[in-house]
Design an enzyme around this catalytic site. Structure first.
Site, PDB file in Angstrom:
ATOM      1  N   HIS A 100     129.680  23.502  63.601  1.00 30.77           N
ATOM      2  CA  HIS A 100     129.828  23.035  65.158  1.00 30.77           C
ATOM      3  C   HIS A 100     131.037  24.050  65.738  1.00 30.77           C
ATOM      4  O   HIS A 100     131.897  24.265  64.961  1.00 30.77           O
ATOM      5  CB  HIS A 100     130.108  21.472  65.145  1.00 30.77           C
ATOM      6  CG  HIS A 100     129.399  20.523  64.486  1.00 30.77           C
ATOM      7  ND1 HIS A 100     129.203  20.016  63.272  1.00 30.77           N
ATOM      8  CD2 HIS A 100     128.356  19.614  65.050  1.00 30.77           C
ATOM      9  CE1 HIS A 100     128.463  19.414  62.930  1.00 30.77           C
ATOM     10  NE2 HIS A 100     127.803  19.017  64.044  1.00 30.77           N
ATOM     11  N   ASP A 103     134.216  22.686  64.947  1.00 30.87           N
ATOM     12  CA  ASP A 103     134.748  22.656  63.631  1.00 30.87           C
ATOM     13  C   ASP A 103     135.752  23.983  63.530  1.00 30.87           C
ATOM     14  O   ASP A 103     136.499  23.896  62.593  1.00 30.87           O
ATOM     15  CB  ASP A 103     133.833  22.681  62.507  1.00 30.87           C
ATOM     16  CG  ASP A 103     132.891  21.459  62.558  1.00 30.87           C
ATOM     17  OD1 ASP A 103     133.151  20.605  63.128  1.00 30.87           O
ATOM     18  OD2 ASP A 103     131.485  21.860  62.371  1.00 30.87           O
TER      19      ASP A 103
HETATM   20  C1  XUL Z   1     124.873  13.687  61.658  1.00 29.91           C
HETATM   21  C2  XUL Z   1     124.497  14.844  61.078  1.00 29.91           C
HETATM   22  C3  XUL Z   1     125.060  16.095  61.673  1.00 29.91           C
HETATM   23  C4  XUL Z   1     124.211  17.352  61.921  1.00 29.91           C
HETATM   24  C5  XUL Z   1     124.903  18.390  62.854  1.00 29.91           C
HETATM   25  O1  XUL Z   1     124.478  12.586  60.977  1.00 29.91           O
HETATM   26  O2  XUL Z   1     123.747  14.857  60.263  1.00 29.91           O
HETATM   27  O3  XUL Z   1     126.200  16.393  61.171  1.00 29.91           O
HETATM   28  O4  XUL Z   1     123.894  17.751  60.762  1.00 29.91           O
HETATM   29  O5  XUL Z   1     125.438  17.932  63.919  1.00 29.91           O
END
Ligand code: XUL
Ligand code: CO
Length: 437
Positions: A100, A103
């Site tokens: 993300h 992150d």
């Molecule tokens: C949340 C989840 C996230 C997504 C990316 O449950 O799985 O980490 O994979 O935003």
């Protein structure tokens, strides 16, 4: 550059007899199975958020493993975190990572400042990608942690929040393209609702689709040729998440004309939260042409929330890899470990052991799934079970040759039907015998 994991050297494949906790027992990257290297089948990815960021806090206690990477300065820490990430991937022999925006670089006081920080860190990531020969599998934007997204992002009641989310997605797409990513993920985050008393559901759904269309248009305009993915999840954080499960998402994508650009990123723990098996979600995606990518993890059936554990269940891995093989393998997707070591697994070695456990489990899954396909008994059984559709009345129905009257006439003449056995227990025993070797 300082080593962040000095106690660990490159993890090697030592075979199933090895008792070395820091060696692969089943994952042998270069070994060829069904015409392809294991590493190419699996396309393993590291999740930046769990592995490099989360420190193990829960609602009862703080983190148990510090991840400040030797600095209290947020940008210095982010740079060190990048070096640590590549050291870890290099030692594990993992080729891909997923991230993300938030992150990889800390959020600034404004969107402009956050973006400038992302520019700086992504320059470093690009350099490290080249140095270590690593790639981004997919990127995404964190549209759920900051309080501005308390009511959702694309589905927020306030249009300014929608605009902010669009700004973040634009930047995250820029980064994904810059770092060579082949996927971009929409995970619902807070795209859902708690109570209908304050919610205009129709508008929220339309807006979510608007945001996705805008992302596709922008992504294609900057040369993004990969897949957009939606990652279904039924609950958590909101009570009703709009991306409940694969079937719901497929309906949504088709309804809003997004089905050409989007596929699914299926997460094991999300499947079980929705009351499905992981394999069910994968099969539905495969059979409808939406198979894309996988977030590999597992939940705890006695807990019922998104525990994001490293996957160690062999049956689930076998049935997953069976679907992956039958789908023809990954193209733009891969196996991202959206998984975290338990809070009490609190040393830096534990994260290596966790990845080894997960990768070995999926390697076993691949080996056994391939044997099941070669064995052929499951395929033959299913083929024979549906044989009536390839000839006679079945074929005429499929070819659209019969109307209701013709079918009724046929049924009246036919008398009663003899029903065959489904042989579930026998088929399960075949799976066991192939697992046992
Ligand atoms: C949340 C989840 C996230 C997504 C990316 O449950 O799985 O980490 O994979 O935003
Ligand atoms: Co996920």
């Amino acid at each position: 550059m300082a080593e962040f994991y000095p106690g660990v050297s490159k993890i090697k494949y030592e075979g199933s007899k090895s008792k070395n906790p820091l060696a692969y027992k089943y994952y042998n990257a270069d070994e060829v199975i069904a015409g392809k290297k294991m590493s190419e089948h699996m396309k393993f990815a590291m999740s930046y958020w769990h592995t490099m960021v989360a420190e193990g806090s829960d609602m009862f206690g703080v983190g148990t493993l510090k991840k400040d990477y030797g600095s209290s300065d947020p940008m210095e820490s982010a740079r060190n975190k990048a070096y640590a990430a590549f050291e870890l991937m290099d030692k594990l022999g993992i080729e891909y990572y997923c991230f993300h925006d938030r992150d990889i670089a800390p959020e600034g006081a404004s969107l402009a400042e956050s973006n400038a920080r992302l520019d700086e860190i992504s320059d470093l990531l690009l350099e490290l990608n080249k140095k270590y020969d690593k790639k981004v599998l997919w990127g995404t934007a964190n549209l759920f942690s900051n309080p501005r997204f308390a009511h959702g992002a694309g589905t927020a009641p306030n249009a300014d929040v929608f605009a902010f989310a669009a700004g973040q997605i634009k930047k995250a797409l820029d980064l994904t393209v810059k770092l060579g990513g082949t996927g971009y993920v929409f995970w619902g985050g807070r795209e859902g609702y708690e109570t209908l008393l304050n919610t205009n559901m129709g508008l929220e759904l339309d807006n979510l689709a608007r945001l996705m269309h805008l992302a596709v248009d922008y992504g294609r305009s900057i040369g993004f040729k990969g897949d957009f993915f939606v990652e279904p999840k039924p609950k958590e954080p909101t009570k009703h998440q709009y991306d409940f499960d694969s079937a719901t998402v497929i309906g949504f994508l088709r309804h809003y004309g997004l089905d050409k650009d989007f596929k699914l990123n299926i997460e094991a723990n999300h499947a079980t939260l929705a009351g499905h098996t992981f394999a069910h979600e994968l099969r539905l995606a495969r059979d409808t042409g939406f198979f894309g990518s996988i977030d590999a993890n597992q939940g705890d059936m006695l807990l019922g929330w998104d525990t994001d554990q490293f996957p160690t269940n062999i049956y689930d891995a076998v049935y997953c890899m069976y679907e992956v093989l039958k789908a023809g393998g990954f193209t733009n997707g891969g196996l991202n470990f959206d998984a975290k070591a338990r809070r009490a697994s609190n040393t830096r070695e534990d994260i290596f052991m966790s990845y080894i456990a997960g990768m070995d489990t999926f390697a076993l899954g691949l080996r056994i799934a391939q044997k099941l396909i070669e064995d052929g008994r499951l395929d033959t059984f299913v083929e024979e079970r549906y044989a009536s559709w390839t000839k006679g009345i079945g074929k005429d129905i499929v070819d659209g040759k019969l109307d209701m009257k013709a079918l009724s006439d046929y049924a009246v003449k036919m008398g009663d039907v003899e029903v065959d056995s489904g042989r579930q227990e026998y088929l399960e025993s075949i799976v066991n015998s192939v697992i046992a070797g």
